[in-house]
Scaffold this motif. Structure first.
Motif, mmCIF file in Angstrom:
data_model
loop_
_atom_site.group_PDB
_atom_site.id
_atom_site.type_symbol
_atom_site.label_atom_id
_atom_site.label_comp_id
_atom_site.label_asym_id
_atom_site.label_seq_id
_atom_site.Cartn_x
_atom_site.Cartn_y
_atom_site.Cartn_z
ATOM 1 N N ARG A 92 -5.691 121.161 70.786
ATOM 2 C CA ARG A 92 -6.670 120.144 70.401
ATOM 3 C C ARG A 92 -7.925 120.788 69.818
ATOM 4 O O ARG A 92 -8.511 120.281 68.846
ATOM 5 C CB ARG A 92 -7.036 119.286 71.611
ATOM 6 N N ALA A 93 -8.348 121.901 70.415
ATOM 7 C CA ALA A 93 -9.529 122.589 69.903
ATOM 8 C C ALA A 93 -9.277 123.128 68.491
ATOM 9 O O ALA A 93 -10.152 123.038 67.617
ATOM 10 C CB ALA A 93 -9.909 123.727 70.850
ATOM 11 N N LEU A 94 -8.104 123.668 68.263
ATOM 12 C CA LEU A 94 -7.774 124.184 66.932
ATOM 13 C C LEU A 94 -7.706 123.058 65.905
ATOM 14 O O LEU A 94 -8.157 123.217 64.765
ATOM 15 C CB LEU A 94 -6.437 124.926 66.986
ATOM 16 N N ILE A 95 -7.143 121.928 66.309
ATOM 17 C CA ILE A 95 -7.057 120.790 65.399
ATOM 18 C C ILE A 95 -8.447 120.255 65.068
ATOM 19 O O ILE A 95 -8.751 119.921 63.921
ATOM 20 C CB ILE A 95 -6.172 119.684 65.996
ATOM 21 N N ALA A 96 -9.323 120.164 66.083
ATOM 22 C CA ALA A 96 -10.692 119.707 65.851
ATOM 23 C C ALA A 96 -11.417 120.646 64.888
ATOM 24 O O ALA A 96 -12.166 120.195 63.997
ATOM 25 C CB ALA A 96 -11.445 119.618 67.178
ATOM 26 N N LYS A 97 -11.179 121.940 65.047
ATOM 27 C CA LYS A 97 -11.791 122.905 64.135
ATOM 28 C C LYS A 97 -11.264 122.712 62.718
ATOM 29 O O LYS A 97 -12.031 122.778 61.735
ATOM 30 C CB LYS A 97 -11.489 124.330 64.609
ATOM 31 N N GLU A 98 -9.954 122.442 62.598
ATOM 32 C CA GLU A 98 -9.364 122.235 61.284
ATOM 33 C C GLU A 98 -9.921 120.974 60.636
ATOM 34 O O GLU A 98 -10.161 120.935 59.416
ATOM 35 C CB GLU A 98 -7.843 122.135 61.413
ATOM 36 N N VAL A 99 -10.161 119.936 61.415
ATOM 37 C CA VAL A 99 -10.739 118.700 60.894
ATOM 38 C C VAL A 99 -12.129 118.969 60.326
ATOM 39 O O VAL A 99 -12.488 118.488 59.236
ATOM 40 C CB VAL A 99 -10.802 117.617 61.988
ATOM 41 N N ARG A 100 -12.927 119.747 61.053
ATOM 42 C CA ARG A 100 -14.282 120.083 60.575
ATOM 43 C C ARG A 100 -14.220 120.885 59.290
ATOM 44 O O ARG A 100 -14.973 120.629 58.342
ATOM 45 C CB ARG A 100 -15.035 120.867 61.651
ATOM 46 N N GLU A 101 -13.314 121.853 59.246
ATOM 47 C CA GLU A 101 -13.216 122.696 58.054
ATOM 48 C C GLU A 101 -12.751 121.896 56.839
ATOM 49 O O GLU A 101 -13.221 122.121 55.717
ATOM 50 C CB GLU A 101 -12.265 123.860 58.315
ATOM 51 N N LEU A 102 -11.829 120.955 57.054
ATOM 52 C CA LEU A 102 -11.371 120.120 55.943
ATOM 53 C C LEU A 102 -12.489 119.230 55.421
ATOM 54 O O LEU A 102 -12.568 118.947 54.217
ATOM 55 C CB LEU A 102 -10.190 119.255 56.385
ATOM 56 N N ALA A 103 -13.359 118.794 56.329
ATOM 57 C CA ALA A 103 -14.467 117.929 55.915
ATOM 58 C C ALA A 103 -15.582 118.726 55.247
ATOM 59 O O ALA A 103 -16.206 118.258 54.280
ATOM 60 C CB ALA A 103 -15.018 117.180 57.127
ATOM 61 N N GLU A 104 -15.825 119.946 55.716
ATOM 62 C CA GLU A 104 -16.957 120.728 55.224
ATOM 63 C C GLU A 104 -16.584 121.633 54.054
ATOM 64 O O GLU A 104 -17.410 121.887 53.175
ATOM 65 C CB GLU A 104 -17.530 121.570 56.369
ATOM 66 N N GLU A 105 -15.355 122.159 54.042
ATOM 67 C CA GLU A 105 -14.962 123.111 53.010
ATOM 68 C C GLU A 105 -13.571 122.773 52.478
ATOM 69 O O GLU A 105 -12.624 123.555 52.623
ATOM 70 C CB GLU A 105 -14.959 124.536 53.581
ATOM 71 N N PRO A 106 -13.415 121.611 51.856
ATOM 72 C CA PRO A 106 -12.080 121.201 51.393
ATOM 73 C C PRO A 106 -11.487 122.144 50.350
ATOM 74 O O PRO A 106 -10.283 122.399 50.365
ATOM 75 C CB PRO A 106 -12.329 119.803 50.814
ATOM 76 N N GLU A 107 -12.298 122.666 49.452
ATOM 77 C CA GLU A 107 -11.779 123.553 48.415
ATOM 78 C C GLU A 107 -11.298 124.881 49.009
ATOM 79 O O GLU A 107 -10.251 125.405 48.615
ATOM 80 C CB GLU A 107 -12.854 123.804 47.361
ATOM 81 N N LEU A 134 0.647 118.222 49.204
ATOM 82 C CA LEU A 134 0.701 118.055 50.653
ATOM 83 C C LEU A 134 -0.663 117.639 51.207
ATOM 84 O O LEU A 134 -0.747 116.817 52.123
ATOM 85 C CB LEU A 134 1.162 119.357 51.314
ATOM 86 N N THR A 135 -1.719 118.195 50.657
ATOM 87 C CA THR A 135 -3.063 117.823 51.097
ATOM 88 C C THR A 135 -3.354 116.368 50.768
ATOM 89 O O THR A 135 -3.961 115.645 51.567
ATOM 90 C CB THR A 135 -4.118 118.738 50.445
ATOM 91 N N ALA A 136 -2.912 115.920 49.604
ATOM 92 C CA ALA A 136 -3.122 114.527 49.223
ATOM 93 C C ALA A 136 -2.333 113.583 50.126
ATOM 94 O O ALA A 136 -2.778 112.477 50.435
ATOM 95 C CB ALA A 136 -2.721 114.325 47.768
ATOM 96 N N HIS A 137 -1.159 114.019 50.546
ATOM 97 C CA HIS A 137 -0.318 113.166 51.400
ATOM 98 C C HIS A 137 -0.875 113.076 52.812
ATOM 99 O O HIS A 137 -1.045 111.989 53.365
ATOM 100 C CB HIS A 137 1.106 113.720 51.429
ATOM 101 N N ASP A 138 -1.149 114.221 53.432
ATOM 102 C CA ASP A 138 -1.708 114.263 54.795
ATOM 103 C C ASP A 138 -2.324 115.637 54.994
ATOM 104 O O ASP A 138 -1.640 116.593 55.383
ATOM 105 C CB ASP A 138 -0.625 113.993 55.832
ATOM 106 N N ALA A 139 -3.607 115.711 54.708
ATOM 107 C CA ALA A 139 -4.280 117.012 54.706
ATOM 108 C C ALA A 139 -4.221 117.689 56.066
ATOM 109 O O ALA A 139 -3.887 118.869 56.184
ATOM 110 C CB ALA A 139 -5.735 116.840 54.268
ATOM 111 N N LEU A 140 -4.515 116.948 57.130
ATOM 112 C CA LEU A 140 -4.555 117.557 58.456
ATOM 113 C C LEU A 140 -3.176 118.051 58.873
ATOM 114 O O LEU A 140 -3.038 119.173 59.374
ATOM 115 C CB LEU A 140 -5.084 116.554 59.483
#
Length: 245
Positions: A92-107, A134-140
């Motif tokens: 869960r912690a890794l997923i939460a970190k990935e969510v933040r990174e996708l929101a802050e640094e998508p490129e 794949l990112t367009a379909h479901d980024a997380l």
């Protein structure tokens, strides 16, 4: 000239990988259940054989066996629950970190995903197209699977692990318990030894087959370990029984 639609099949390995991961997860649970049953057989057999060597009375043997079964099953359940809960918290912690990174640094995340597929053997252009689709379909889901090996929709369940461990240990422990209390006094230890050896041979063979290992070698190891445990506990029980008597 390459057809741009050729990028579509590149998503197939990811689906296949997901199925393989699901199969591997189920295989791990099955292997854990087999090992739990093996633990139940060995620990309970050692306990009841040791007590049977110390006293001819059926009551103390039954009491010790039931207590060992209950304590062992609860210990297995609690241990698995704690272990898998810790694993799930980490996921869960890794997923939460990935969510933040996708929101802050998508490129940057997109570039990282493309690099992962490029390392797997895709050409840079195809890896980029796959990452974009794949990112367009479901980024997380795409990033969690490729970067972390985690399916956000199917995290490990500590309750499943706990109940599976408790059940498998209990089933394994019931065999030596019944084998030691049901036969006549003169037969209870030999019957228990034979029953345990056969059961350990079965679990050893099954665990080896699940792990695609040498079944003969694994079976010999499991049977030898269980037999030695019974010999040692029988000797201790006989010595203690003689001293107390």
């Amino acid at each position: 000239m390459a057809d741009p639609t050729a990028a579509a099949p590149a998503t197939v390995p990811d689906h296949g990988e997901a199925h393989e991961q699901g199969f591997a997860s189920r295989l791990n649970w099955l292997r854990a259940a087999v090992l739990g049953a093996n633990d139940g057989i060995v620990s309970t057999a050692g306990l009841v054989v040791g007590v049977a060597a110390a006293t001819p009375s059926r009551g103390p043997v039954l009491a010790a066996g039931v207590a060992g079964l209950a304590a062992g099953a609860l210990s297995m359940g609690v241990g698995e629950y704690v272990s898998v809960s810790t694993q799930r918290d980490s996921e869960r912690a890794l997923i939460a970190k990935e969510v933040r990174e996708l929101a802050e640094e998508p490129e940057a995340e997109l570039a990282e995903l493309a690099a992962i597929y490029a390392e797997k053997g895709l050409s840079p252009d195809l890896a980029q197209r796959v990452a974009v689709e794949l990112t367009a379909h479901d980024a997380l889901a795409a990033h969690a699977e490729a970067e972390l090996g985690i399916d956000p929709e199917h995290l490990t369940n500590p309750w499943h692990a706990a109940w599976a461990s408790m059940a498998s240990f209990t089933v394994g422990a019931l065999l030596p318990l019944l084998a030691i209390v049901l036969p006549p006094l003169s037969w209870r230890v030999p019957v228990t030894v034979v029953a345990v050896v056969l059961a350990l041979a079965a679990t050893g063979w099954l665990s080896a087959r699940l792990g695609e290992a040498d079944a003969r070698r694994a079976t010999v190891r499991v049977v030898a370990g269980g037999f030695i445990a019974m010999v040692v506990t029988y000797g201790i029980g006989a010595l203690v029984g003689t001293q107390v008597g």
